[in-house]
Design a protein around this motif. Structure first.
Motif, PDB file in Angstrom:
ATOM      1  N   MET A   1       0.839  -1.190   0.000  1.00  0.00           N
ATOM      2  CA  MET A   1       0.000   0.000   0.000  1.00  0.00           C
ATOM      3  C   MET A   1       0.875   1.240   0.000  1.00  0.00           C
ATOM      4  SD  MET A   1      -3.005   1.027   2.715  1.00  0.00           S
ATOM      5  CE  MET A   1      -2.033   2.165   3.696  1.00  0.00           C
ATOM      6  N   SER A   2       0.612   2.150  -0.926  1.00  0.00           N
ATOM      7  CA  SER A   2       1.467   3.334  -1.067  1.00  0.00           C
ATOM      8  C   SER A   2       0.866   4.580  -0.418  1.00  0.00           C
ATOM      9  CB  SER A   2       1.715   3.623  -2.558  1.00  0.00           C
ATOM     10  OG  SER A   2       0.488   3.848  -3.235  1.00  0.00           O
ATOM     11  N   GLN A   3      -0.383   4.508  -0.002  1.00  0.00           N
ATOM     12  CA  GLN A   3      -1.061   5.668   0.570  1.00  0.00           C
ATOM     13  C   GLN A   3      -0.432   6.089   1.899  1.00  0.00           C
ATOM     14  OE1 GLN A   3      -3.848   7.473  -0.800  1.00  0.00           O
ATOM     15  NE2 GLN A   3      -2.941   8.830   0.726  1.00  0.00           N
ATOM     16  N   THR A   4      -0.221   7.385   2.072  1.00  0.00           N
ATOM     17  CA  THR A   4       0.303   7.901   3.338  1.00  0.00           C
ATOM     18  C   THR A   4      -0.803   8.611   4.115  1.00  0.00           C
ATOM     19  OG1 THR A   4       1.029   9.962   2.288  1.00  0.00           O
ATOM     20  CG2 THR A   4       2.640   8.153   2.448  1.00  0.00           C
ATOM     21  N   VAL A   5      -0.594   8.702   5.412  1.00  0.00           N
ATOM     22  CA  VAL A   5      -1.580   9.272   6.324  1.00  0.00           C
ATOM     23  C   VAL A   5      -0.875  10.245   7.254  1.00  0.00           C
ATOM     24  CG1 VAL A   5      -3.214   8.727   8.177  1.00  0.00           C
ATOM     25  CG2 VAL A   5      -2.971   7.163   6.236  1.00  0.00           C
ATOM     26  N   LYS A   6      -1.535  11.328   7.570  1.00  0.00           N
ATOM     27  CA  LYS A   6      -1.002  12.256   8.561  1.00  0.00           C
ATOM     28  C   LYS A   6      -1.717  12.017   9.893  1.00  0.00           C
ATOM     29  CE  LYS A   6       0.370  15.764   5.233  1.00  0.00           C
ATOM     30  NZ  LYS A   6       1.749  15.274   5.235  1.00  0.00           N
ATOM     31  N   ALA A   7      -0.945  12.037  10.964  1.00  0.00           N
ATOM     32  CA  ALA A   7      -1.513  11.839  12.296  1.00  0.00           C
ATOM     33  C   ALA A   7      -1.767  13.183  12.961  1.00  0.00           C
ATOM     34  CB  ALA A   7      -0.568  11.009  13.152  1.00  0.00           C
ATOM     35  N   LEU A   8      -2.887  13.287  13.645  1.00  0.00           N
ATOM     36  CA  LEU A   8      -3.240  14.486  14.401  1.00  0.00           C
ATOM     37  C   LEU A   8      -3.239  14.140  15.882  1.00  0.00           C
ATOM     38  CD1 LEU A   8      -6.326  15.719  12.301  1.00  0.00           C
ATOM     39  CD2 LEU A   8      -3.890  16.246  11.947  1.00  0.00           C
ATOM     40  N   VAL A   9      -2.440  14.885  16.660  1.00  0.00           N
ATOM     41  CA  VAL A   9      -2.357  14.637  18.105  1.00  0.00           C
ATOM     42  C   VAL A   9      -2.547  15.959  18.842  1.00  0.00           C
ATOM     43  CG1 VAL A   9      -1.050  13.545  19.962  1.00  0.00           C
ATOM     44  CG2 VAL A   9      -0.669  12.819  17.600  1.00  0.00           C
ATOM     45  N   PRO A  10      -3.783  16.298  19.212  1.00  0.00           N
ATOM     46  CA  PRO A  10      -4.013  17.534  19.966  1.00  0.00           C
ATOM     47  C   PRO A  10      -3.593  17.367  21.418  1.00  0.00           C
ATOM     48  CG  PRO A  10      -6.067  16.339  19.695  1.00  0.00           C
ATOM     49  CD  PRO A  10      -5.025  15.568  18.924  1.00  0.00           C
ATOM     50  N   MET A  11      -2.909  18.376  21.964  1.00  0.00           N
ATOM     51  CA  MET A  11      -2.452  18.290  23.359  1.00  0.00           C
ATOM     52  C   MET A  11      -2.495  19.656  24.030  1.00  0.00           C
ATOM     53  SD  MET A  11       0.804  15.698  23.461  1.00  0.00           S
ATOM     54  CE  MET A  11       1.499  15.956  21.827  1.00  0.00           C
TER      55      MET A  11
ATOM     56  N   THR B   1      -1.122  -2.167  15.629  1.00  0.00           N
ATOM     57  CA  THR B   1      -2.558  -1.892  15.546  1.00  0.00           C
ATOM     58  C   THR B   1      -2.842  -0.714  14.634  1.00  0.00           C
ATOM     59  OG1 THR B   1      -3.023  -2.829  17.727  1.00  0.00           O
ATOM     60  CG2 THR B   1      -4.577  -1.191  16.893  1.00  0.00           C
ATOM     61  N   ILE B   2      -2.044   0.334  14.745  1.00  0.00           N
ATOM     62  CA  ILE B   2      -2.212   1.499  13.883  1.00  0.00           C
ATOM     63  C   ILE B   2      -2.117   1.100  12.418  1.00  0.00           C
ATOM     64  CG2 ILE B   2      -1.116   3.660  13.144  1.00  0.00           C
ATOM     65  CD1 ILE B   2      -0.331   4.043  16.142  1.00  0.00           C
ATOM     66  N   ASP B   3      -1.103   0.335  12.065  1.00  0.00           N
ATOM     67  CA  ASP B   3      -0.910  -0.065  10.673  1.00  0.00           C
ATOM     68  C   ASP B   3      -2.022  -0.994  10.190  1.00  0.00           C
ATOM     69  OD1 ASP B   3       1.315   1.494  10.443  1.00  0.00           O
ATOM     70  OD2 ASP B   3       2.766  -0.146  10.514  1.00  0.00           O
ATOM     71  N   LYS B   4      -2.470  -1.900  11.046  1.00  0.00           N
ATOM     72  CA  LYS B   4      -3.567  -2.792  10.660  1.00  0.00           C
ATOM     73  C   LYS B   4      -4.855  -2.010  10.416  1.00  0.00           C
ATOM     74  CE  LYS B   4      -2.328  -7.308  12.594  1.00  0.00           C
ATOM     75  NZ  LYS B   4      -2.735  -8.383  13.534  1.00  0.00           N
TER      76      LYS B   4
ATOM     77  N   ALA C   1       4.719   5.183  18.808  1.00  0.00           N
ATOM     78  CA  ALA C   1       3.917   4.265  18.001  1.00  0.00           C
ATOM     79  C   ALA C   1       3.604   4.868  16.635  1.00  0.00           C
ATOM     80  CB  ALA C   1       2.625   3.916  18.740  1.00  0.00           C
ATOM     81  N   LEU C   2       3.284   6.133  16.598  1.00  0.00           N
ATOM     82  CA  LEU C   2       2.991   6.799  15.333  1.00  0.00           C
ATOM     83  C   LEU C   2       4.247   6.938  14.476  1.00  0.00           C
ATOM     84  CD1 LEU C   2       0.700   9.639  16.725  1.00  0.00           C
ATOM     85  CD2 LEU C   2      -0.061   7.674  15.379  1.00  0.00           C
ATOM     86  N   SER C   3       5.346   7.284  15.116  1.00  0.00           N
ATOM     87  CA  SER C   3       6.607   7.483  14.386  1.00  0.00           C
ATOM     88  C   SER C   3       7.068   6.216  13.684  1.00  0.00           C
ATOM     89  CB  SER C   3       7.703   7.967  15.346  1.00  0.00           C
ATOM     90  OG  SER C   3       7.396   9.225  15.891  1.00  0.00           O
ATOM     91  N   ASN C   4       6.758   5.069  14.270  1.00  0.00           N
ATOM     92  CA  ASN C   4       7.199   3.796  13.707  1.00  0.00           C
ATOM     93  C   ASN C   4       6.248   3.217  12.670  1.00  0.00           C
ATOM     94  OD1 ASN C   4       9.559   3.695  15.273  1.00  0.00           O
ATOM     95  ND2 ASN C   4       8.474   2.792  17.011  1.00  0.00           N
ATOM     96  N   SER C   5       5.130   3.894  12.441  1.00  0.00           N
ATOM     97  CA  SER C   5       4.181   3.414  11.435  1.00  0.00           C
ATOM     98  C   SER C   5       4.760   3.538  10.037  1.00  0.00           C
ATOM     99  CB  SER C   5       2.876   4.217  11.515  1.00  0.00           C
ATOM    100  OG  SER C   5       2.055   3.937  10.400  1.00  0.00           O
ATOM    101  N   ARG C   6       4.524   2.536   9.223  1.00  0.00           N
ATOM    102  CA  ARG C   6       5.022   2.559   7.846  1.00  0.00           C
ATOM    103  C   ARG C   6       4.201   3.488   6.954  1.00  0.00           C
ATOM    104  NH1 ARG C   6       3.915  -3.598   6.141  1.00  0.00           N
ATOM    105  NH2 ARG C   6       4.562  -3.869   8.302  1.00  0.00           N
ATOM    106  N   TYR C   7       3.043   3.920   7.439  1.00  0.00           N
ATOM    107  CA  TYR C   7       2.140   4.720   6.604  1.00  0.00           C
ATOM    108  C   TYR C   7       2.049   6.190   7.003  1.00  0.00           C
ATOM    109  CZ  TYR C   7       0.668  -0.015   5.497  1.00  0.00           C
ATOM    110  OH  TYR C   7       0.652  -1.347   5.129  1.00  0.00           O
ATOM    111  N   ILE C   8       2.428   6.525   8.223  1.00  0.00           N
ATOM    112  CA  ILE C   8       2.298   7.906   8.701  1.00  0.00           C
ATOM    113  C   ILE C   8       3.540   8.704   8.325  1.00  0.00           C
ATOM    114  CG2 ILE C   8       2.156   9.340  10.771  1.00  0.00           C
ATOM    115  CD1 ILE C   8       0.347   7.173  11.975  1.00  0.00           C
TER     116      ILE C   8
END
Length: 224
Positions: free
Chosen positions: A1-11, A114-117, A38-45
């Motif tokens: 899968m080549s699609q990338t995703v941006k993560a949003l983390v409000p704090m 879990t994030i990647d799945k 966990a987000l940093s290690n995702s292959r898609y984010i």
């Protein structure tokens, strides 16, 4: 899968029920570092957008993680009464992604696997315009008048044989820019439920939650 995703983390810097919750040490690290890892290690984010009113959180995020974009929270989004949708709209207006995963810093047990799945499951289908994480529950629930919500009180069966109901655990939501612009809701119009383990879904709202999440993390790390 080549699609990338941006993560949003409000704090936020301030927390009503757990003082300094986001940066409070949990199992040896600031609480928010666990989900950031966990987000940093995702292959898609490909980018993690941190929307914050705290200079300390912003500096810690930039100093410790790559792929981070800091958005300084504007005055009209400050305070404890701001709901999530205005924050998402602001993040989308200040980023260039098409697909997003929104999560919270208070889900330290959430894993990259879990994030990647979940991302893979979302892009493997076309029926649903959003995805959200849930936990399966098989417990007898009742309405205030005594009627069973998910069972017949007159014919009790084993709880493990009950039809499950699902709890929205707030661990993560996946949606597109188009869907959020149209529906104005991170759940979209026809969301897909993605079940995850209830311990992984541990969410920190109060001090008891914090101590429980820290115990689970220490157990996971083999430190207790």
């Amino acid at each position: 899968m080549s699609q990338t995703v941006k993560a949003l983390v409000p704090m936020k810097g301030h927390s009503e029920r757990v003082p300094n919750k986001n940066i409070r040490p949990l199992a040896g690290k600031p609480c928010f570092h666990w989900v950031m890892e966990a987000l940093s290690n995702s292959r898609y984010i490909d980018e993690i957008v941190v929307n914050t009113d705290s200079r300390e959180i912003a500096k810690s995020a930039k100093d410790n993680f790559e792929k981070v974009k800091i958005l300084e929270r504007p005055d009209f989004l400050l305070g404890d009464m701001v709901s999530i949708q205005p924050l998402i709209e602001y993040d989308l207006a200040n980023s260039d992604g098409e697909y997003y995963l929104q999560t919270h810093s208070t889900n330290p047990l959430l894993t990259t696997k879990t994030i990647d799945k979940a991302i893979e499951a979302f892009f493997a289908q076309k029926e649903h315009d959003a995805l959200f994480s849930v936990t399966e529950i098989k417990t007898r629930f009742y309405w205030p008048d005594g009627r069973g919500v998910n069972h017949d009180p007159a014919h009790l069966i084993r709880t493990q044989d009950l039809e499950p109901i699902y709890h929205e655990n707030s661990c993560f939501y996946i949606f597109s820019r188009e869907t959020n612009n149209k529906i104005k809701n991170r759940l979209g119009s026809n969301p897909m439920m993605f079940a995850i383990d209830r311990l992984e879904a541990a969410d920190i709202d109060d001090l008891e939650d914090f101590y429980w999440a820290e115990f689970l993390m220490l157990k996971k790390l083999g430190k207790i």
